[in-house]
Write a protein that holds these residues in place. Structure first.
Motif, PDB file in Angstrom:
ATOM      1  N   TYR A 208       0.759  -1.118  -0.010  1.00  0.00           N
ATOM      2  CA  TYR A 208       0.123  -0.003  -0.129  1.00  0.00           C
ATOM      3  C   TYR A 208       0.873   1.144  -0.150  1.00  0.00           C
ATOM      4  O   TYR A 208       1.839   1.129   0.830  1.00  0.00           O
ATOM      5  CB  TYR A 208      -0.994   0.122   1.243  1.00  0.00           C
ATOM      6  N   SER A 209       0.597   2.215  -0.855  1.00  0.00           N
ATOM      7  CA  SER A 209       1.209   3.309  -0.939  1.00  0.00           C
ATOM      8  C   SER A 209       0.535   4.509  -0.373  1.00  0.00           C
ATOM      9  O   SER A 209      -0.683   4.647  -1.122  1.00  0.00           O
ATOM     10  CB  SER A 209       1.703   3.688  -2.542  1.00  0.00           C
TER      11      SER A 209
ATOM     12  N   SER B 248      -0.168   7.820  -2.747  1.00  0.00           N
ATOM     13  CA  SER B 248      -0.839   7.678  -3.903  1.00  0.00           C
ATOM     14  C   SER B 248      -2.115   6.918  -3.426  1.00  0.00           C
ATOM     15  O   SER B 248      -3.145   7.110  -4.436  1.00  0.00           O
ATOM     16  CB  SER B 248      -0.448   6.972  -5.056  1.00  0.00           C
ATOM     17  N   ASN B 249      -2.520   6.477  -2.341  1.00  0.00           N
ATOM     18  CA  ASN B 249      -3.596   5.714  -1.996  1.00  0.00           C
ATOM     19  C   ASN B 249      -3.913   4.521  -2.845  1.00  0.00           C
ATOM     20  O   ASN B 249      -5.028   4.414  -3.443  1.00  0.00           O
ATOM     21  CB  ASN B 249      -4.860   6.381  -1.579  1.00  0.00           C
ATOM     22  N   THR B 250      -2.694   3.867  -3.274  1.00  0.00           N
ATOM     23  CA  THR B 250      -2.813   2.749  -4.232  1.00  0.00           C
ATOM     24  C   THR B 250      -2.401   1.357  -3.556  1.00  0.00           C
ATOM     25  O   THR B 250      -1.550   1.535  -2.549  1.00  0.00           O
ATOM     26  CB  THR B 250      -1.920   2.866  -5.350  1.00  0.00           C
ATOM     27  N   TRP B 251      -3.084   0.308  -3.905  1.00  0.00           N
ATOM     28  CA  TRP B 251      -2.342  -1.092  -3.481  1.00  0.00           C
ATOM     29  C   TRP B 251      -2.169  -1.708  -4.824  1.00  0.00           C
ATOM     30  O   TRP B 251      -2.460  -1.532  -5.913  1.00  0.00           O
ATOM     31  CB  TRP B 251      -3.834  -1.807  -3.082  1.00  0.00           C
TER      32      TRP B 251
ATOM     33  N   PHE C 286      -3.417   0.094  -7.919  1.00  0.00           N
ATOM     34  CA  PHE C 286      -4.870   0.875  -8.297  1.00  0.00           C
ATOM     35  C   PHE C 286      -5.415   1.353  -7.001  1.00  0.00           C
ATOM     36  O   PHE C 286      -4.813   1.122  -5.850  1.00  0.00           O
ATOM     37  CB  PHE C 286      -6.006  -0.380  -8.748  1.00  0.00           C
ATOM     38  N   GLU C 287      -6.235   2.377  -7.149  1.00  0.00           N
ATOM     39  CA  GLU C 287      -6.283   3.492  -5.957  1.00  0.00           C
ATOM     40  C   GLU C 287      -7.231   2.732  -5.072  1.00  0.00           C
ATOM     41  O   GLU C 287      -8.206   1.957  -5.547  1.00  0.00           O
ATOM     42  CB  GLU C 287      -7.054   4.502  -6.753  1.00  0.00           C
ATOM     43  N   ILE C 288      -7.109   2.959  -3.733  1.00  0.00           N
ATOM     44  CA  ILE C 288      -8.114   2.317  -2.898  1.00  0.00           C
ATOM     45  C   ILE C 288      -8.538   3.653  -1.941  1.00  0.00           C
ATOM     46  O   ILE C 288      -7.909   4.657  -2.254  1.00  0.00           O
ATOM     47  CB  ILE C 288      -7.629   1.291  -1.931  1.00  0.00           C
ATOM     48  N   GLU C 289      -9.384   3.207  -0.927  1.00  0.00           N
ATOM     49  CA  GLU C 289      -9.905   4.481  -0.157  1.00  0.00           C
ATOM     50  C   GLU C 289      -8.585   4.850   0.679  1.00  0.00           C
ATOM     51  O   GLU C 289      -8.370   6.035   0.822  1.00  0.00           O
ATOM     52  CB  GLU C 289     -10.936   4.076   0.718  1.00  0.00           C
ATOM     53  N   ASP C 290      -8.079   3.926   1.630  1.00  0.00           N
ATOM     54  CA  ASP C 290      -7.311   4.269   2.571  1.00  0.00           C
ATOM     55  C   ASP C 290      -6.520   3.003   3.074  1.00  0.00           C
ATOM     56  O   ASP C 290      -6.584   1.988   2.568  1.00  0.00           O
ATOM     57  CB  ASP C 290      -7.898   5.165   3.925  1.00  0.00           C
TER      58      ASP C 290
END
Length: 159
Positions: free
Chosen positions: A66-67, A70-73, A111-115
């Motif tokens: 998780y970043s 950028s809120n990505t996984w 890909f973007e995730i919430e948090d």
């Protein structure tokens, strides 16, 4: 899975992970070691005590990272920075797409995730699917650096 079935699956995975994490902390001190190290060549996560002695070694399957920047996984099986044998071990998680019917489990890119809470949900699902003992979220040396989630498959105390 229907949306209702998927929500129940996620809830069960979350509850199971909570119990597993508590057991790991109580029985093995996970979360209390002075430092950790992941050796890609042997695929083991190592925990060191305050005297910098190897105290615990874990067989792991990296679930993903998780970043927060950028809120990505990114699933470990899709991560080109991992050695091929580690990506192969993590490829078992690709079956979650077919099992659940949700394409999020088959994405081969970040890909973007919430948090970070959602990152923990994805890790909980991975732990449940793999039958793992729990999860270790490896911190980053940078405040907004990536956090790696490892499914703990086996633990070995070191003298």
């Amino acid at each position: 899975m229907t949306e209702e079935e998927f929500e129940a699956f996620v809830d069960a995975a979350h509850d199971e992970l909570h119990d597993k994490q508590q057991a790991l902390a109580d029985r093995h001190g996970i979360g209390k070691f002075a430092r950790w190290w992941f050796d890609q060549n042997i695929g083991r996560l190592q925990f060191f005590d305050a005297d910098d002695r190897l105290a615990l070694e874990a067989e792991v399957i990296e679930a993903g990272s998780y970043s927060p920047r950028s809120n990505t996984w990114m699933w470990a099986w899709a991560n080109p920075s991992l050695l091929a044998p580690l990506r192969e071990r993590a490829s078992r998680l690709r079956a979650l797409e077919e099992l659940t019917g949700y394409e999020i489990f088959g994405r081969d890119h970040a890909f973007e995730i919430e948090d970070e809470a959602m990152a923990w949900e994805l890790a909980a699902i991975a732990v449940k699917h793999l039958g793992a003992m729990g999860c270790y979220r490896a911190p980053s040396s940078k405040q907004d650096g990536p956090r790696t989630f490892f499914a703990l498959m086996g633990l070995h105390r070191r003298p």
